[in-house]
Design a protein around this motif. Structure first.
Motif, mmCIF file in Angstrom:
data_model
loop_
_atom_site.group_PDB
_atom_site.id
_atom_site.type_symbol
_atom_site.label_atom_id
_atom_site.label_comp_id
_atom_site.label_asym_id
_atom_site.label_seq_id
_atom_site.Cartn_x
_atom_site.Cartn_y
_atom_site.Cartn_z
ATOM 1 N N LEU A 12 15.227 12.982 2.122
ATOM 2 C CA LEU A 12 14.554 13.002 3.594
ATOM 3 C C LEU A 12 13.135 12.791 3.394
ATOM 4 C CD1 LEU A 12 16.584 16.090 4.905
ATOM 5 C CD2 LEU A 12 17.162 13.534 5.352
ATOM 6 N N ASP A 13 12.581 12.484 2.321
ATOM 7 C CA ASP A 13 11.165 12.143 2.322
ATOM 8 C C ASP A 13 10.830 10.950 3.116
ATOM 9 O OD1 ASP A 13 8.695 11.194 1.041
ATOM 10 O OD2 ASP A 13 8.995 12.965 -0.500
ATOM 11 N N ARG A 14 9.764 11.302 4.005
ATOM 12 C CA ARG A 14 9.375 10.258 4.951
ATOM 13 C C ARG A 14 8.771 8.998 4.218
ATOM 14 N NH1 ARG A 14 4.135 9.155 6.682
ATOM 15 N NH2 ARG A 14 4.102 8.146 8.652
ATOM 16 N N GLU A 15 8.153 9.308 3.009
ATOM 17 C CA GLU A 15 7.673 8.000 2.350
ATOM 18 C C GLU A 15 8.811 6.985 1.841
ATOM 19 O OE1 GLU A 15 4.111 6.017 1.998
ATOM 20 O OE2 GLU A 15 4.297 8.342 2.463
ATOM 21 N N ILE A 16 9.988 7.514 1.461
ATOM 22 C CA ILE A 16 11.010 6.681 1.060
ATOM 23 C C ILE A 16 11.563 5.818 2.053
ATOM 24 C CG2 ILE A 16 13.504 6.742 0.364
ATOM 25 C CD1 ILE A 16 12.633 9.259 -1.628
ATOM 26 N N TRP A 17 11.760 6.448 3.229
ATOM 27 C CA TRP A 17 12.140 5.761 4.361
ATOM 28 C C TRP A 17 11.216 5.076 5.210
ATOM 29 C CZ3 TRP A 17 17.164 5.154 3.925
ATOM 30 C CH2 TRP A 17 17.920 6.104 3.288
ATOM 31 N N LEU A 18 10.063 5.218 5.106
ATOM 32 C CA LEU A 18 8.980 4.126 5.391
ATOM 33 C C LEU A 18 9.019 2.832 4.629
ATOM 34 C CD1 LEU A 18 6.600 3.545 7.324
ATOM 35 C CD2 LEU A 18 5.012 4.946 5.788
ATOM 36 N N VAL A 19 8.971 3.239 3.309
ATOM 37 C CA VAL A 19 8.828 1.804 2.509
ATOM 38 C C VAL A 19 10.279 1.032 2.809
ATOM 39 C CG1 VAL A 19 9.305 1.056 -0.078
ATOM 40 C CG2 VAL A 19 7.493 2.896 0.634
ATOM 41 N N ILE A 67 9.483 -10.253 -0.901
ATOM 42 C CA ILE A 67 10.408 -9.165 -1.553
ATOM 43 C C ILE A 67 10.953 -9.892 -2.605
ATOM 44 C CG2 ILE A 67 12.402 -7.993 -0.852
ATOM 45 C CD1 ILE A 67 10.021 -7.207 0.749
ATOM 46 N N PHE A 68 11.086 -11.278 -3.079
ATOM 47 C CA PHE A 68 11.625 -11.886 -4.215
ATOM 48 C C PHE A 68 10.577 -11.246 -5.261
ATOM 49 C CE2 PHE A 68 12.504 -15.681 -1.698
ATOM 50 C CZ PHE A 68 13.722 -15.058 -1.062
ATOM 51 N N ALA A 69 9.300 -10.996 -5.239
ATOM 52 C CA ALA A 69 8.472 -10.631 -6.184
ATOM 53 C C ALA A 69 8.514 -9.122 -6.205
ATOM 54 C CB ALA A 69 7.056 -11.005 -5.987
ATOM 55 N N PHE A 70 8.515 -8.461 -4.875
ATOM 56 C CA PHE A 70 8.247 -7.050 -4.840
ATOM 57 C C PHE A 70 9.528 -6.200 -5.429
ATOM 58 C CE2 PHE A 70 9.622 -3.040 -2.444
ATOM 59 C CZ PHE A 70 8.302 -2.395 -2.547
ATOM 60 N N ILE A 71 10.649 -6.573 -5.431
ATOM 61 C CA ILE A 71 11.764 -5.809 -5.709
ATOM 62 C C ILE A 71 11.776 -5.809 -7.337
ATOM 63 C CG2 ILE A 71 14.528 -5.992 -6.205
ATOM 64 C CD1 ILE A 71 14.638 -6.577 -3.258
ATOM 65 N N PRO A 72 11.702 -6.949 -8.163
ATOM 66 C CA PRO A 72 11.750 -6.801 -9.398
ATOM 67 C C PRO A 72 10.486 -5.948 -10.066
ATOM 68 C CG PRO A 72 11.475 -9.103 -8.832
ATOM 69 C CD PRO A 72 11.941 -8.268 -7.625
ATOM 70 N N ILE A 73 9.426 -6.285 -9.503
ATOM 71 C CA ILE A 73 8.229 -5.606 -10.080
ATOM 72 C C ILE A 73 8.078 -4.022 -9.796
ATOM 73 C CG2 ILE A 73 5.686 -5.704 -9.947
ATOM 74 C CD1 ILE A 73 6.915 -7.665 -11.610
ATOM 75 N N SER A 74 8.335 -3.692 -8.577
ATOM 76 C CA SER A 74 8.501 -2.264 -8.228
ATOM 77 C C SER A 74 9.498 -1.641 -8.796
ATOM 78 C CB SER A 74 8.798 -2.267 -6.621
ATOM 79 O OG SER A 74 7.610 -2.967 -5.903
ATOM 80 N N ALA A 75 10.479 -2.310 -9.163
ATOM 81 C CA ALA A 75 11.446 -1.453 -9.940
ATOM 82 C C ALA A 75 11.118 -1.375 -11.456
ATOM 83 C CB ALA A 75 12.832 -2.204 -9.957
ATOM 84 N N TRP A 104 0.772 -1.377 0.045
ATOM 85 C CA TRP A 104 0.087 0.102 -0.130
ATOM 86 C C TRP A 104 0.932 1.335 0.072
ATOM 87 C CZ3 TRP A 104 -4.149 1.061 -1.834
ATOM 88 C CH2 TRP A 104 -5.081 1.973 -1.405
ATOM 89 N N ARG A 105 1.886 1.334 0.819
ATOM 90 C CA ARG A 105 2.997 2.573 0.803
ATOM 91 C C ARG A 105 3.630 2.531 -0.476
ATOM 92 N NH1 ARG A 105 0.509 5.334 4.471
ATOM 93 N NH2 ARG A 105 1.836 6.985 3.679
ATOM 94 N N GLN A 106 3.767 1.613 -1.156
ATOM 95 C CA GLN A 106 4.876 1.540 -2.478
ATOM 96 C C GLN A 106 3.696 2.197 -3.534
ATOM 97 O OE1 GLN A 106 8.109 0.763 -3.251
ATOM 98 N NE2 GLN A 106 7.628 1.879 -4.865
ATOM 99 N N LEU A 107 2.450 1.852 -3.246
ATOM 100 C CA LEU A 107 1.591 2.305 -4.389
ATOM 101 C C LEU A 107 1.527 3.829 -3.944
ATOM 102 C CD1 LEU A 107 -1.580 -0.115 -4.410
ATOM 103 C CD2 LEU A 107 -0.121 0.736 -6.303
ATOM 104 N N LYS A 108 1.463 4.392 -2.980
ATOM 105 C CA LYS A 108 1.371 5.721 -2.632
ATOM 106 C C LYS A 108 2.765 6.226 -3.155
ATOM 107 C CE LYS A 108 -1.577 5.360 1.351
ATOM 108 N NZ LYS A 108 -2.679 6.264 0.550
ATOM 109 N N LEU A 109 3.819 5.730 -3.097
ATOM 110 C CA LEU A 109 5.110 6.275 -3.416
ATOM 111 C C LEU A 109 5.511 6.360 -5.065
ATOM 112 C CD1 LEU A 109 8.143 7.267 -2.357
ATOM 113 C CD2 LEU A 109 8.913 4.750 -2.493
ATOM 114 N N PHE A 110 4.794 5.489 -5.431
ATOM 115 C CA PHE A 110 4.744 5.464 -6.948
ATOM 116 C C PHE A 110 4.287 7.056 -7.610
ATOM 117 C CE2 PHE A 110 4.119 0.485 -7.394
ATOM 118 C CZ PHE A 110 5.712 0.409 -7.769
ATOM 119 N N LYS A 111 2.954 7.373 -6.921
ATOM 120 C CA LYS A 111 2.437 8.539 -7.273
ATOM 121 C C LYS A 111 2.981 9.773 -6.663
ATOM 122 C CE LYS A 111 -1.568 7.099 -5.522
ATOM 123 N NZ LYS A 111 -2.964 6.836 -5.090
ATOM 124 N N LYS A 112 4.005 9.496 -5.605
ATOM 125 C CA LYS A 112 4.676 10.790 -5.161
ATOM 126 C C LYS A 112 5.836 11.525 -5.852
ATOM 127 C CE LYS A 112 6.308 12.175 -0.387
ATOM 128 N NZ LYS A 112 5.293 13.156 -0.194
#
Length: 397
Positions: free
Chosen positions: A181-188, A203-211, A167-175
């Motif tokens: 120092l952005d809070r969302e970066i360090w929260l993710v 994370i095995f799926a999260f890293i390549p797909i998020s990248a 959910w937080r990564q989805l928000k980071l995509f839009k940000k």
């Protein structure tokens, strides 16, 4: 007095859920052979100095801490049930809040109550059984891709952190990130590390797909934005590499005398150990009947970002599990299939969120709504049946 009474009622669902899961997890640990007693035994070995913590140690350490580093098995059962119950209630609350946030514009009466019911049902949604797998193979879990499991403590405990990361990564995509120092970066970043320390599978799926999603939206005029967004992915990749070396090179915390590694296998080797090759398409169809049917009736769901992201994660997770296995004594432990459980849940969660948002513009009693929600109920009832099967057979398979 009225305010105090309403506050008590506000949390009654959480209290009831927590109590229910405490009993359920204690019963499963006590009477059904699962991974949980094995995990508890590994903690006892750590306390006696026979072994060390696994690289993904956080669940084991928390249970040990709550047990006051005792080797009392009953106390560890209670501590494990406590951790798993809190994680499952967290999963319920996060799912509820995600659906409500996505459907914020809905004017449906009793919206929050309906979402609570949907979120509760999601906790039990399971692959739909058929005559062949239930009566011939006598399996409900192995060979399928359900969105929930009840037998593995680390995957259950990582679930709320995986959902929150999604959910937080989805928000980071839009940000639009202007600073490190952005809070969302360090929260993710923190959530990625937490996932890795509990169970790294998602994370095995999260890293390549998020990248892929970040690079797909790469803006040459705002390079810093993409660099800042990909930083958590890079840190996660480094952490996974360290954990890989610890597990497979140094064999830290291994319960086996012989070494394990990672290798490429023939397609769906792990699945084919339990079900015949011809049945694999049916196994996937009945595991994902609800989201597949929703894609058929609502083509626009593909453009719905939460579902689209969950779909990519699921497809990559399945491909990964189809070709990558451990080599050595853990070859048929299925440790490269765990990400599919979380990805499947996210697919179900985002599908229900999409459909619930449709309530504001469409009659809920339309033919396609009845078909789709009937499929959702069928997945839920399959999950209830699975629990009864576990109870009567004493097996989670």
């Amino acid at each position: 007095m009225n305010t105090m009474h309403s506050n008590k009622l506000k949390y009654i669902d959480i209290i009831v859920l927590f109590s229910f899961f405490m009993v359920l997890f204690w019963f499963i640990m006590k009477y059904i052979p699962t991974d949980m007693p094995i995990h508890i035994n590994s903690i006892i070995k750590v306390n006696s100095g026979e072994s060390s913590y696994l690289p993904h140690f956080l669940f084991f350490f928390i249970v040990n801490l709550l047990s006051f580093f005792s080797s009392n098995v009953d106390l560890m059962y209670v501590s494990t049930a406590l951790v798993l119950s809190l994680a499952t209630v967290g999963k319920f609350l996060l799912s509820k809040n995600m659906i409500l946030e996505i459907a914020a514009g809905s004017k449906l009466e009793n919206k929050e109550t309906i979402v609570k019911i949907i979120s509760f049902a999601l906790l039990f949604c399971f692959a739909i059984p058929d005559i062949y797998n239930f009566f011939v193979l006598k399996l409900m879990y192995l060979g399928r891709t359900p969105s929930v499991v009840w037998h593995n403590s680390t995957i259950i405990s990582v679930f709320p952190f995986a959902i929150l990361l999604f959910w937080r990564q989805l928000k980071l995509f839009k940000k639009d990130c202007h600073s490190l120092l952005d809070r969302e970066i360090w929260l993710v970043t923190a959530l990625i590390i937490l996932n890795i320390l509990i169970k790294p599978s998602f994370i095995f799926a999260f890293i390549p797909i998020s990248a892929f999603f970040i690079l797909k939206d790469f803006d040459k005029n705002n390079i810093k934005n993409s660099i800042f967004k990909i930083l958590p992915i890079f840190i996660g990749g480094v952490c996974i590499l360290v954990q890989y070396l610890s597990i497979y090179y140094f064999q830290t915390g291994s319960l086996h005398a012989s070494k394990s590694g990672i290798t490429i296998a023939m397609p769906f080797e792990f699945l084919r150990a339990f079900i015949p090759s011809w049945y694999i398409p049916f196994a996937f169809l009945l595991s994902f009947a609800f989201p597949i049917a929703t894609m058929y009736y609502y083509r626009e769901i593909i453009k719905f970002k939460p579902f689209n992201y969950a779909l990519y994660l699921t497809i990559f997770g399945i491909i990964l599990s189809a070709f990558v296995v451990e080599d050595g004594p853990r070859r048929f432990h299925g440790n490269f299939t765990w990400q599919n459980i979380i990805c499947s849940y996210l697919l179900f969660l985002t599908t229900t969120a999409f459909l619930f948002s449709k309530f504001k513009i469409e009659n809920v009693l339309s033919k396609k709504s009845i078909i789709l929600w009937s499929l959702f109920i069928l997945h839920f009832l399959s999950g209830v049946l699975y629990l009864f099967k576990m109870y009567f057979t004493g097996r989670y398979h």
